[in-house]
Design an enzyme around this catalytic site. Structure first.
Site, PDB file in Angstrom:
ATOM      1  N   GLY A  93       0.820  -1.204   0.000  1.00  0.00           N
ATOM      2  CA  GLY A  93       0.000   0.000   0.000  1.00  0.00           C
ATOM      3  C   GLY A  93       0.842   1.236   0.000  1.00  0.00           C
ATOM      4  O   GLY A  93       2.071   1.187  -0.172  1.00  0.00           O
ATOM      5  N   GLY A  94       0.191   2.393   0.205  1.00  0.00           N
ATOM      6  CA  GLY A  94       0.892   3.659   0.148  1.00  0.00           C
ATOM      7  C   GLY A  94       1.883   3.836   1.275  1.00  0.00           C
ATOM      8  O   GLY A  94       2.830   4.608   1.153  1.00  0.00           O
ATOM      9  N   MET A  95       1.701   3.161   2.409  1.00  0.00           N
ATOM     10  CA  MET A  95       2.583   3.341   3.563  1.00  0.00           C
ATOM     11  C   MET A  95       3.586   2.220   3.731  1.00  0.00           C
ATOM     12  O   MET A  95       4.591   2.397   4.404  1.00  0.00           O
ATOM     13  CB  MET A  95       1.742   3.436   4.845  1.00  0.00           C
ATOM     14  N   GLY A  96       3.293   1.068   3.153  1.00  0.00           N
ATOM     15  CA  GLY A  96       4.198  -0.037   3.362  1.00  0.00           C
ATOM     16  C   GLY A  96       3.643  -1.319   2.803  1.00  0.00           C
ATOM     17  O   GLY A  96       2.891  -1.290   1.831  1.00  0.00           O
ATOM     18  N   VAL A  98       2.360  -5.609   3.687  1.00  0.00           N
ATOM     19  CA  VAL A  98       1.860  -6.578   4.663  1.00  0.00           C
ATOM     20  C   VAL A  98       2.301  -7.966   4.217  1.00  0.00           C
ATOM     21  O   VAL A  98       2.164  -8.327   3.042  1.00  0.00           O
ATOM     22  CB  VAL A  98       0.325  -6.518   4.789  1.00  0.00           C
ATOM     23  N   LYS A 115       2.794  -6.057   9.323  1.00  0.00           N
ATOM     24  CA  LYS A 115       2.830  -4.854   8.512  1.00  0.00           C
ATOM     25  C   LYS A 115       4.121  -4.090   8.792  1.00  0.00           C
ATOM     26  O   LYS A 115       4.448  -3.815   9.950  1.00  0.00           O
ATOM     27  CB  LYS A 115       1.609  -3.974   8.821  1.00  0.00           C
ATOM     28  N   ASP A 208     -10.338   5.473   5.752  1.00  0.00           N
ATOM     29  CA  ASP A 208      -9.913   4.763   4.535  1.00  0.00           C
ATOM     30  C   ASP A 208     -10.739   3.491   4.384  1.00  0.00           C
ATOM     31  O   ASP A 208     -10.201   2.394   4.227  1.00  0.00           O
ATOM     32  CB  ASP A 208      -8.418   4.442   4.612  1.00  0.00           C
TER      33      ASP A 208
END
Length: 882
Positions: A93-96, A98, A115, A208
């Site tokens: 995803g945009g942050m990292g 999983v 994550k 989100d």
């Protein structure tokens, strides 16, 4: 065959093809899998098949996708993090990212999701987001929120989360793959709402809520994931993690973002409500509400999401159908219905619910997730929804759907009556030699047939001008017709009026029921005299409904009259007498005449026991009446035992949702509440209230009564805000049903007085009690028990307002009423003695206070006391000692 994750690729390849070429290509790639075809077409039609649409966007760096070039600082697959070993990548995803991981410390086998923050974002303090998410998840405990198991930091300082691994599908894929109906999708959505509401109650917004952040497991339970961009409402945590709302890091998912998120404005829980509306839109109609261009900037998003008005779900299907009927057919097939029916189901209330949740202005949306959920529940229960403009026609339409069975039952009853009459005549014709009697019966049958024929003509569309026939319309037409019909058969007319009255009563229309029954009674008495079984039956029915109306004195008179008739009839009428004694016990209990009520109910139980083969249900109802009597006498443990015994006998015969069973459950819940067993009482209250709303409707007297019980429970529990909502609902419903000056409305004002007293709002409490007493003065005798209760409560409030002398005068009158009704040893008498003693102390009249306080002391100290009277009592005792 492609996997669900590959639909973006197929959609991207197919989007620029001609319709015929595209259709063949999609079917070939998806191997005719309806679910996958629907997913591909949905992405094509909503112009969002490129990966950016489901990625988080930051308006500071304008990066569409930061996950493709991720280079972690440490080797990933096979690496050990704490007791876990990473086995494969689940998603980026945009942050990292999983990862799926397994526990390898030999303690036990466990699969988890871990994550990790995107390494290229570490310099942007995104790691703080993950630490914040760890704090967020640690504070949330809900069956539909993925559980946080562990957390920490790897060697290079990258924080990580260890979460419950959800082996499932995203909610939209799950719904399509299992071809869930609209009703099933809404019930699944309610569970998602419950999870979001839990987060809001913990001062957390998700922000989100896209389908990929909601997985549904194999048991069909949704799980809410990824609080990575959640906002903390709690000021302490917000200061600790202030980077979460930093203006320069506006993180969002464009296709699932609210207008205020796009504009960078203050985010509240209303933002989640908007995004829930977007999610619901997709789940119901298979399309997204907005169409995005192939290339867009943040300013384009502002124009689309903040300015463009989305089409309602049913209208969107019409719009898309013009371009591709196959696509809409696939959407409908995934919902187990035809295209026409899908659009019909969505049109109206569902459209309005979704569009209200998605309003541009936060203040015009639902005020809470709970309110959104309630509207969905109302739709499922065929009740009016707040999102739809109220009107008589709208409510009448809901009424007819809710009582469709009642209309059918009434029709079947009348038809059965005709068939019974005809069969009876045929049998009589075979055996009777009296031709004149045959002629009379034939004439009776012909008149019944003519009556029913005229009645059913009423339902002819040419008569109703195309409007749907409502149960109330049919009943009213029957009542009006009976005013002139069957003039030559008055006893038959009386029988049908009796039946009509009972049907009115079942529907909660007690005024109409009483009117019909009084006409039946008058005819019976005029033609047959007082002493016959049919007159006793009508009196019994009439007395029962007068109890429901609160006219207990009239009910006692009617039921006593019926009992005298039954006792003088030849033959064995023990069961009929037992039923009347039970009803008399109910009426005298409502009057506060406990001694007479106990005498009646014990006589009824003795008669039921003497006819055991008939006594199961009758005895169960008598046991419940005795239980309520014991509760009023403050013998709560015995009352609980009696009510549980009643339920054990009633459930096998009547089932869980019979009105009489629900009434006993409410009584049991009330007794549990008085004993402080809140965890047992609350589910009973809420279950019965939900059942009555669904089965009887929100404006049925039984439903309103349950609301009052529940409101009183919430006051006792200390949930004052919710109690205020519930009691006002009961007050509004009673006012609409009976008028503003009915004693039931006065009773609701008394409950509100108690509520404001408990909140310390004594002026408002006094106002409510005085309003109740004004109503009681017009409807009840001055020494009525309900008047005395209101006076006792008002007196206590006046003491708190430093109006002791005024309180003394009112309390003296209440005490006199209680002594006249119950005697000196009654609990209410003793309680009023105690409060009057407290008033004397407040007025510095200690000599008058002392005997009252001493006399009441055993009761006060040995009884569970509501509303904290014990502390006031001891303060008064201490005052007179000094």
């Amino acid at each position: 065959m492609i996997k669900p994750d590959d639909v973006h690729t197929v959609a991207f390849q197919a989007r620029d093809m001609q319709p015929g070429e595209r259709q063949a290509f999609v079917k070939q790639q998806c191997h005719d899998d309806v679910t996958l075809i629907s997913q591909v077409y949905r992405l094509i039609k909503t112009e969002i098949c490129k990966p950016v649409a489901d990625q988080q966007l930051s308006d500071t760096d304008n990066k569409d996708n930061v996950g493709d070039d991720w280079q972690p600082a440490i080797p990933i697959i096979g690496t050990r993090i704490g007791p876990y070993q990473l086995t494969r990548l689940l998603g980026v995803g945009g942050m990292g990212a999983v990862f799926l991981a397994e526990r390898i410390d030999s303690e036990f086998h466990q699969q988890v999701a871990i994550k990790l923050v995107h390494s290229t974002l570490m310099s942007m303090n995104i790691a703080a987001r993950l630490r914040a998410e760890r704090q967020i998840l640690a504070s949330l405990q809900h069956p539909n929120i993925a559980m946080l198991l562990d957390g920490g930091t790897v060697a290079d300082g990258t924080p990580y989360l260890v979460m419950e691994y959800i082996d499932g599908l995203s909610v939209d894929v799950y719904c399509d793959r299992h071809q869930l109906t609209i009703e099933q999708r809404l019930r699944l959505f309610l569970k998602i709402c419950s999870a979001v509401q839990c987060a809001h109650q913990n001062l957390i917004m998700h922000r989100d809520l896209k389908p990929t952040n909601i997985l549904v497991n194999n048991e069909g339970q949704p799980k809410l994931l990824d609080f990575g961009i959640a906002k903390l409402l709690d000021t302490t945590l917000q200061q600790r993690h202030n980077n979460l709302t930093h203006h320069d890091m506006r993180m969002l998912t464009p296709a699932h973002a609210s207008p205020e998120q796009i504009l960078g404005e203050t985010i509240t829980t209303s933002s989640d409500i908007y995004v829930l509306g977007v999610l619901l839109y997709e789940l119901l109609c298979g399309c997204r509400p907005f169409i995005f261009p192939k290339q867009y900037r943040l300013i384009d998003l502002e124009q689309i999401i903040c300015c463009a008005k989305p089409l309602a779900p049913s209208v969107m299907l019409n719009h898309v159908e013009h371009e591709s009927s196959d696509f809409v057919q696939d959407i409908a097939r995934c919902r187990s219905m035809s295209t026409t029916r899908l659009k019909r189901v969505l049109k109206g209330d569902i459209d309005n619910i979704v569009m209200m949740a998605m309003r541009k202005e936060p203040a015009r949306r639902y005020t809470s997730v709970e309110q959104l959920s309630n509207d969905i529940k109302n739709w499922l229960d065929e009740l009016p929804v707040t999102a739809t403009k109220d009107s008589w026609r709208y409510r009448a339409g809901k009424f007819s759907k809710r009582y469709a069975l009642a209309i059918a039952a009434l029709t079947v009853t009348f038809i059965g009556f005709v068939i019974f009459t005809i069969v009876l005549l045929q049998q009589f014709h075979k055996t009777s030699l009296q031709r004149d009697a045959i002629a009379v019966e034939r004439n009776r049958a012909e008149q019944v047939s003519a009556f029913l024929l005229d009645l059913f003509r009423f339902s002819d569309p040419s008569h109703t001008h195309g409007n749907d026939l409502k149960a109330r319309d049919l009943l009213d037409a029957s009542a009006k017709r009976l005013d002139t019909a069957l003039s030559s058969q008055p006893l038959l007319r009386a029988t049908m009026l009796d039946t009509l009255g009972q049907v009115y009563g079942i529907m909660g229309l007690t005024e109409d029921a009483v009117t019909a029954l009084e006409k039946a009674l008058k005819t019976r008495v005029e033609l047959e005299g007082e002493n016959n079984a049919e007159v006793a039956n009508v009196l019994s029915h009439l007395g029962d409904f007068r109890i429901l109306q609160g006219e207990n004195a009239d009910a006692v008179s009617l039921l006593s009259r019926a009992l005298r008739i039954q006792q003088n009839l030849p033959g064995d009428h023990a069961i009929e007498q037992a039923n009347l004694l039970r009803l008399l016990a109910d009426a005298t209990l409502s009057q506060g005449n406990f001694a007479v009520s106990e005498e009646h109910v014990l006589q009824a139980l003795a008669l039921y026991d003497s006819h055991r083969q008939f006594n199961t249900l009758g005895k169960a109802l008598a046991l419940s009446t005795l239980g309520r009597l014991r509760a009023n006498q403050y013998h709560d443990a015995e009352a609980e035992q009696l009510m549980r015994a009643a339920l054990a006998d009633m459930l096998p015969e009547l089932g869980n949702e019979h009105p009489q069973v629900m009434d006993v459950k409410i009584d049991l819940a009330d007794v549990l509440e008085v004993q402080g067993k809140y965890s047992e009482a609350q589910p009973l209250f809420e279950m019965v209230l939900e059942q009555k709303r669904r089965i009887l409707g929100s404006e049925h007297p039984d439903t309103i009564s349950s609301l009052e019980y529940y409101g009183t429970f919430l006051i006792q529990k200390g949930d004052y805000d919710q109690a205020q909502i519930v009691v006002h609902q009961a007050l509004k419903a009673n006012s609409k049903l009976y008028g503003d000056q009915h004693e039931f409305v006065g009773y609701d004002y008394v409950i509100l007085g108690i509520l404001y007293f408990m909140r310390g709002e004594y002026a408002r409490s006094e106002q409510q009690y005085r309003q109740a007493l004004t109503i009681y003065a017009k409807r009840l005798a001055p020494n009525n028990v309900f008047v005395a209760i209101a006076e006792m409560s008002l007196g206590r409030t006046l003491i708190r307002e430093k109006k002791a002398e005024e309180a003394i005068a009112i309390l003296k009158h209440a005490l006199g009423s209680f002594k006249a009704i119950y005697g000196d040893d009654n609990q209410l008498t003793q309680r009023t003695c105690a409060i009057l003693g407290i008033a004397f102390v407040a007025a510095h009249r200690d000599d008058e206070a002392r005997p009252l306080l001493i006399a009441a002391r055993p009761y006060i100290e040995n009884t569970i006391n509501r509303y904290d009277l014990l502390r006031e009592f001891h303060d008064a005792l201490d005052a007179i000692k000094h």
